[in-house]
Design a protein around this motif. Structure first.
Motif, PDB file in Angstrom:
ATOM      1  N   PRO A   1       0.827  -1.219   0.000  1.00 25.73           N
ATOM      2  CA  PRO A   1       0.000   0.000   0.000  1.00 25.73           C
ATOM      3  C   PRO A   1       0.855   1.261   0.000  1.00 25.73           C
ATOM      4  CG  PRO A   1      -0.833  -1.594   1.584  1.00 25.73           C
ATOM      5  CD  PRO A   1       0.453  -2.156   1.052  1.00 25.73           C
ATOM      6  N   TYR A   2       0.315   2.307  -0.622  1.00 21.25           N
ATOM      7  CA  TYR A   2       1.062   3.562  -0.710  1.00 21.25           C
ATOM      8  C   TYR A   2       1.308   4.154   0.675  1.00 21.25           C
ATOM      9  CZ  TYR A   2      -0.080   3.843  -5.705  1.00 21.25           C
ATOM     10  OH  TYR A   2      -0.195   3.605  -7.038  1.00 21.25           O
ATOM     11  N   PRO A   3       2.504   4.670   0.908  1.00 21.61           N
ATOM     12  CA  PRO A   3       2.743   5.356   2.178  1.00 21.61           C
ATOM     13  C   PRO A   3       1.954   6.666   2.238  1.00 21.61           C
ATOM     14  CG  PRO A   3       4.637   5.578   0.719  1.00 21.61           C
ATOM     15  CD  PRO A   3       3.668   4.651   0.031  1.00 21.61           C
ATOM     16  N   TYR A   4       1.786   7.163   3.429  1.00 24.47           N
ATOM     17  CA  TYR A   4       1.037   8.396   3.700  1.00 24.47           C
ATOM     18  C   TYR A   4       1.470   9.522   2.758  1.00 24.47           C
ATOM     19  CZ  TYR A   4      -1.393  11.677   6.840  1.00 24.47           C
ATOM     20  OH  TYR A   4      -2.252  12.589   7.379  1.00 24.47           O
ATOM     21  N   GLU A   5       2.769   9.621   2.533  1.00 19.32           N
ATOM     22  CA  GLU A   5       3.310  10.734   1.731  1.00 19.32           C
ATOM     23  C   GLU A   5       2.788  10.697   0.297  1.00 19.32           C
ATOM     24  OE1 GLU A   5       5.075   8.685   3.701  1.00 19.32           O
ATOM     25  OE2 GLU A   5       5.267  10.164   5.323  1.00 19.32           O
ATOM     26  N   MET A   6       2.558   9.499  -0.237  1.00 13.36           N
ATOM     27  CA  MET A   6       2.043   9.431  -1.617  1.00 13.36           C
ATOM     28  C   MET A   6       0.575   9.859  -1.674  1.00 13.36           C
ATOM     29  SD  MET A   6       3.857   6.080  -3.204  1.00 13.36           S
ATOM     30  CE  MET A   6       3.157   6.130  -4.865  1.00 13.36           C
ATOM     31  N   ILE A   7      -0.162   9.544  -0.616  1.00 16.31           N
ATOM     32  CA  ILE A   7      -1.570   9.962  -0.567  1.00 16.31           C
ATOM     33  C   ILE A   7      -1.597  11.490  -0.420  1.00 16.31           C
ATOM     34  CG2 ILE A   7      -3.767   9.697   0.670  1.00 16.31           C
ATOM     35  CD1 ILE A   7      -2.851   7.078  -0.603  1.00 16.31           C
ATOM     36  N   GLU A   8      -0.684  12.000   0.407  1.00 16.29           N
ATOM     37  CA  GLU A   8      -0.579  13.458   0.582  1.00 16.29           C
ATOM     38  C   GLU A   8      -0.260  14.151  -0.744  1.00 16.29           C
ATOM     39  OE1 GLU A   8       1.148  15.016   4.842  1.00 16.29           O
ATOM     40  OE2 GLU A   8       2.490  14.006   3.489  1.00 16.29           O
ATOM     41  N   GLU A   9       0.603  13.511  -1.520  1.00 18.64           N
ATOM     42  CA  GLU A   9       0.978  14.096  -2.814  1.00 18.64           C
ATOM     43  C   GLU A   9      -0.255  14.230  -3.716  1.00 18.64           C
ATOM     44  OE1 GLU A   9       3.650  11.648  -5.079  1.00 18.64           O
ATOM     45  OE2 GLU A   9       4.036  13.223  -6.559  1.00 18.64           O
ATOM     46  N   SER A  10      -1.095  13.189  -3.750  1.00 23.70           N
ATOM     47  CA  SER A  10      -2.313  13.254  -4.573  1.00 23.70           C
ATOM     48  C   SER A  10      -3.238  14.346  -4.036  1.00 23.70           C
ATOM     49  CB  SER A  10      -3.075  11.929  -4.553  1.00 23.70           C
ATOM     50  OG  SER A  10      -2.218  10.851  -4.752  1.00 23.70           O
ATOM     51  N   ALA A  11      -3.394  14.396  -2.717  1.00 20.92           N
ATOM     52  CA  ALA A  11      -4.302  15.383  -2.106  1.00 20.92           C
ATOM     53  C   ALA A  11      -3.806  16.802  -2.378  1.00 20.92           C
ATOM     54  CB  ALA A  11      -4.411  15.128  -0.605  1.00 20.92           C
ATOM     55  N   GLU A  12      -2.502  17.009  -2.213  1.00 22.72           N
ATOM     56  CA  GLU A  12      -1.966  18.360  -2.426  1.00 22.72           C
ATOM     57  C   GLU A  12      -2.089  18.783  -3.885  1.00 22.72           C
ATOM     58  OE1 GLU A  12       1.919  18.118  -0.676  1.00 22.72           O
ATOM     59  OE2 GLU A  12       1.038  18.100   1.351  1.00 22.72           O
ATOM     60  N   PHE A  13      -1.917  17.826  -4.778  1.00 16.04           N
ATOM     61  CA  PHE A  13      -2.068  18.112  -6.209  1.00 16.04           C
ATOM     62  C   PHE A  13      -3.470  18.686  -6.472  1.00 16.04           C
ATOM     63  CE2 PHE A  13      -3.676  16.823 -10.337  1.00 16.04           C
ATOM     64  CZ  PHE A  13      -2.662  17.191 -11.209  1.00 16.04           C
ATOM     65  N   LEU A  14      -4.476  18.014  -5.930  1.00 16.87           N
ATOM     66  CA  LEU A  14      -5.856  18.454  -6.171  1.00 16.87           C
ATOM     67  C   LEU A  14      -6.149  19.767  -5.446  1.00 16.87           C
ATOM     68  CD1 LEU A  14      -7.597  14.961  -5.883  1.00 16.87           C
ATOM     69  CD2 LEU A  14      -7.363  16.319  -7.959  1.00 16.87           C
ATOM     70  N   LEU A  15      -5.705  19.862  -4.192  1.00 14.88           N
ATOM     71  CA  LEU A  15      -5.982  21.094  -3.426  1.00 14.88           C
ATOM     72  C   LEU A  15      -5.348  22.320  -4.077  1.00 14.88           C
ATOM     73  CD1 LEU A  15      -5.558  19.840   0.265  1.00 14.88           C
ATOM     74  CD2 LEU A  15      -7.667  20.657  -0.808  1.00 14.88           C
ATOM     75  N   SER A  16      -4.201  22.097  -4.719  1.00 15.71           N
ATOM     76  CA  SER A  16      -3.518  23.252  -5.309  1.00 15.71           C
ATOM     77  C   SER A  16      -4.153  23.670  -6.638  1.00 15.71           C
ATOM     78  CB  SER A  16      -2.034  22.943  -5.520  1.00 15.71           C
ATOM     79  OG  SER A  16      -1.922  21.926  -6.492  1.00 15.71           O
ATOM     80  N   ARG A  17      -5.110  22.866  -7.127  1.00 12.06           N
ATOM     81  CA  ARG A  17      -5.724  23.179  -8.418  1.00 12.06           C
ATOM     82  C   ARG A  17      -7.215  23.467  -8.331  1.00 12.06           C
ATOM     83  NH1 ARG A  17      -1.288  20.556  -8.938  1.00 12.06           N
ATOM     84  NH2 ARG A  17       0.022  20.745 -10.809  1.00 12.06           N
ATOM     85  N   THR A  18      -7.726  23.570  -7.134  1.00 11.90           N
ATOM     86  CA  THR A  18      -9.131  23.970  -6.981  1.00 11.90           C
ATOM     87  C   THR A  18      -9.255  24.916  -5.787  1.00 11.90           C
ATOM     88  OG1 THR A  18     -11.408  23.217  -6.611  1.00 11.90           O
ATOM     89  CG2 THR A  18      -9.683  21.903  -5.593  1.00 11.90           C
ATOM     90  N   LYS A  19     -10.181  25.834  -5.929  1.00 12.27           N
ATOM     91  CA  LYS A  19     -10.394  26.781  -4.823  1.00 12.27           C
ATOM     92  C   LYS A  19     -11.356  26.194  -3.800  1.00 12.27           C
ATOM     93  CE  LYS A  19      -9.598  31.222  -7.084  1.00 12.27           C
ATOM     94  NZ  LYS A  19      -9.468  30.825  -8.504  1.00 12.27           N
ATOM     95  N   LEU A  20     -12.084  25.150  -4.223  1.00 14.43           N
ATOM     96  CA  LEU A  20     -13.110  24.587  -3.330  1.00 14.43           C
ATOM     97  C   LEU A  20     -12.483  23.677  -2.271  1.00 14.43           C
ATOM     98  CD1 LEU A  20     -15.754  23.805  -6.075  1.00 14.43           C
ATOM     99  CD2 LEU A  20     -15.847  25.634  -4.373  1.00 14.43           C
ATOM    100  N   ARG A  21     -13.135  23.607  -1.131  1.00  9.47           N
ATOM    101  CA  ARG A  21     -12.664  22.753  -0.043  1.00  9.47           C
ATOM    102  C   ARG A  21     -13.822  21.833   0.389  1.00  9.47           C
ATOM    103  NH1 ARG A  21      -8.800  23.794  -2.058  1.00  9.47           N
ATOM    104  NH2 ARG A  21      -6.914  24.834  -1.283  1.00  9.47           N
ATOM    105  N   PRO A  22     -14.144  20.815  -0.440  1.00 14.71           N
ATOM    106  CA  PRO A  22     -15.309  19.977  -0.142  1.00 14.71           C
ATOM    107  C   PRO A  22     -15.136  19.160   1.134  1.00 14.71           C
ATOM    108  CG  PRO A  22     -14.130  19.165  -2.073  1.00 14.71           C
ATOM    109  CD  PRO A  22     -13.434  20.407  -1.651  1.00 14.71           C
ATOM    110  N   LYS A  23     -16.226  19.044   1.865  1.00 10.26           N
ATOM    111  CA  LYS A  23     -16.237  18.177   3.043  1.00 10.26           C
ATOM    112  C   LYS A  23     -17.095  16.928   2.785  1.00 10.26           C
ATOM    113  CE  LYS A  23     -16.266  20.135   7.170  1.00 10.26           C
ATOM    114  NZ  LYS A  23     -14.940  19.787   7.660  1.00 10.26           N
ATOM    115  N   ILE A  24     -17.711  16.906   1.587  1.00  5.80           N
ATOM    116  CA  ILE A  24     -18.522  15.743   1.204  1.00  5.80           C
ATOM    117  C   ILE A  24     -17.932  15.117  -0.054  1.00  5.80           C
ATOM    118  CG2 ILE A  24     -20.808  15.003   0.384  1.00  5.80           C
ATOM    119  CD1 ILE A  24     -22.015  17.247   2.111  1.00  5.80           C
ATOM    120  N   GLY A  25     -17.745  13.800  -0.002  1.00  4.50           N
ATOM    121  CA  GLY A  25     -17.240  13.071  -1.168  1.00  4.50           C
ATOM    122  C   GLY A  25     -18.324  12.150  -1.694  1.00  4.50           C
ATOM    123  N   VAL A  26     -18.282  11.903  -3.008  1.00  2.59           N
ATOM    124  CA  VAL A  26     -19.260  10.996  -3.622  1.00  2.59           C
ATOM    125  C   VAL A  26     -18.503  10.017  -4.511  1.00  2.59           C
ATOM    126  CG1 VAL A  26     -21.322  10.823  -5.079  1.00  2.59           C
ATOM    127  CG2 VAL A  26     -20.952  12.893  -3.730  1.00  2.59           C
TER     128      VAL A  26
END
Ligand SMILES: O=P(O)(O)O[C@@H]1C[C@H](O)[C@@H](CO)O1
Ligand SMILES: Nc1nc2[nH]cnc2c(=O)[nH]1
Length: 390
Positions: A102-127
């Motif tokens: 399984p991916y280490p925490y840092e790789m999941i963080e990398e995906s999350a940061e990629f998305l956060l840096s490209r959207t202004k929205l901060r969703p608290k609900i996922g679908v």
């Protein structure tokens, strides 16, 4: 040796099952290898009878591979050829990746940061949109769209009816992030990878998750087109010793031994059941128990008889790994199944389950699924839920 490794591969689209006698293989990590070398356990390789020039091979990156893979899935080999700028016939294969770590925490963080840096929205609900709910993502406003192959560390969807994009936008004014297409274990992905986008959502701030799927009806009181709110699940793959949480536990997500007896939030279920009348869906919305089997086969009659006896109402090929991971990291979960077909429990019949029927029912019920999803998102956003409050 190469040939032994090849025996373990699952051809996705390839027309050649034997690695041709050539000394130039390109791995998905950009490495070149020669015949006789031991291949890494998980890679995509590309070669061809009249393959592309080696200069092209050298410039092919992992992202290119993923684009090519998707193009080929969408357009047949023509798409792949077009991308390879005139190269000859190709063979694209992917290994079974069940033994990946399984991916280490840092790789999941990398995906999350990629998305956060490209959207202004901060969703608290996922679908997570299962078969039939994908068009919900088209309803979002102010959308930022991320094809999976552009997100670092993301797998790609390979199933018809699963678009393969993360769409972040607002729905009735509420910021949400929608997976338009998911990953299934029968595609060759280990369970942790099927569920890894849930961890990405968590690190982006999502604390409530709506999960949907298409499922076969086992409960004889169900009808095709019914919508079953999931009140509980049976984790059949868990019985067999597989789990998306298998391996070292990372306490930053949650505990080693998470409880699962209250996986599907009771308040959300009750409020939804009260309000479906306003949508005119009271006669088609049910509650029940979902079981996930690995697929891709549909069930035998004997398997269905077994599932019925142990209290299963609907059977599918997804959802459970995502819910297990979501609950492990403290998310509040609501899930529903669209009953796309009634499972066939008679021996003397020509009828059989098919993905075509699944897609047809899903298409027919699209609008109602969207109405229900909107209602649940509204309830989630308005009922004053605070993460950690249970
Ligand atoms: O992603 P979901 O669970 O909606 O897809 C279902 C299960 C299989 O992938 C497929 C079977 O027809 O539909
Ligand atoms: N396993 C399984 N998955 C499904 N997805 C949609 N219908 C079915 C079904 O009948 N069985």
């Amino acid at each position: 040796m190469v040939t032994q490794q090849l025996a373990r591969r699952v051809p996705l689209i390839g027309h050649e099952s034997v690695l041709p006698e050539t000394s130039n293989y390109l791995m998905s990590d950009g490495q070149h290898m020669t015949t006789g070398q031991t291949c890494p356990s998980n890679f995509v390789w590309l070669t061809g009878v009249n393959g592309p020039p080696s200069s092209l091979l050298q410039s092919v990156t992992r992202a290119h591979y993923r684009r090519m893979e998707r193009k080929q899935l969408q357009n047949g080999r023509a798409g792949l050829r077009a991308l390879a700028s005139g190269g000859g016939s190709m063979c694209l294969e992917q290994t079974v990746s069940g033994d990946e770590t399984p991916y280490p925490y840092e790789m999941i963080e990398e995906s999350a940061e990629f998305l956060l840096s490209r959207t202004k929205l901060r969703p608290k609900i996922g679908v997570i949109c299962g078969s039939g709910l994908g068009p919900l993502a088209e309803q979002l406003e102010d959308r930022d769209i991320f094809p999976y192959e552009t997100i670092p560390n993301f797998p790609v969807s390979t199933v018809a009816g699963h678009a393969g994009r993360m769409v972040i936008g607002t729905l009735d004014g509420v910021p949400v992030m929608c997976m338009q297409g998911r990953f299934h274990s029968y595609e060759g992905y280990p369970l942790w990878k099927c569920a890894m986008p849930v961890r990405v959502m968590k690190l982006m701030g999502v604390d409530q998750l709506l999960v949907t799927n298409a499922a076969g009806g086992i409960n004889r009181e169900f009808n095709i087109g019914d919508i079953m709110i999931i009140k509980d699940h049976i984790n059949m793959q868990g019985f067999a010793g597989d789990s998306p949480l298998r391996g070292r536990n990372d306490e930053r997500y949650g505990p080693r031994f998470p409880a699962m007896n209250n996986a599907y939030d009771k308040t959300l279920r009750q409020k939804t059941l009260e309000l479906v009348k306003d949508l005119g869906l009271q006669d088609v919305v049910r509650e029940g128990v979902y079981v996930m089997l690995g697929g891709p086969t549909y069930e035998t009659v004997a398997e269905l008889n077994l599932l019925r006896v142990v209290g299963v109402d609907a059977v599918g090929m997804s959802t459970v790994p995502e819910v297990v991971v979501a609950r492990h990291c403290g998310m509040r979960v609501f899930a529903f199944s669209l009953i796309t077909n009634m499972c066939i429990v008679e021996y003397d019949t020509e009828a059989k389950a098919s993905h075509t029927e699944v897609i047809e029912t899903a298409t027919m019920r699209q609008k109602d699924l969207q109405k229900l999803a909107r209602l649940i998102i509204k309830i989630m956003s308005e009922d004053g839920y605070v993460a950690g409050d249970e």
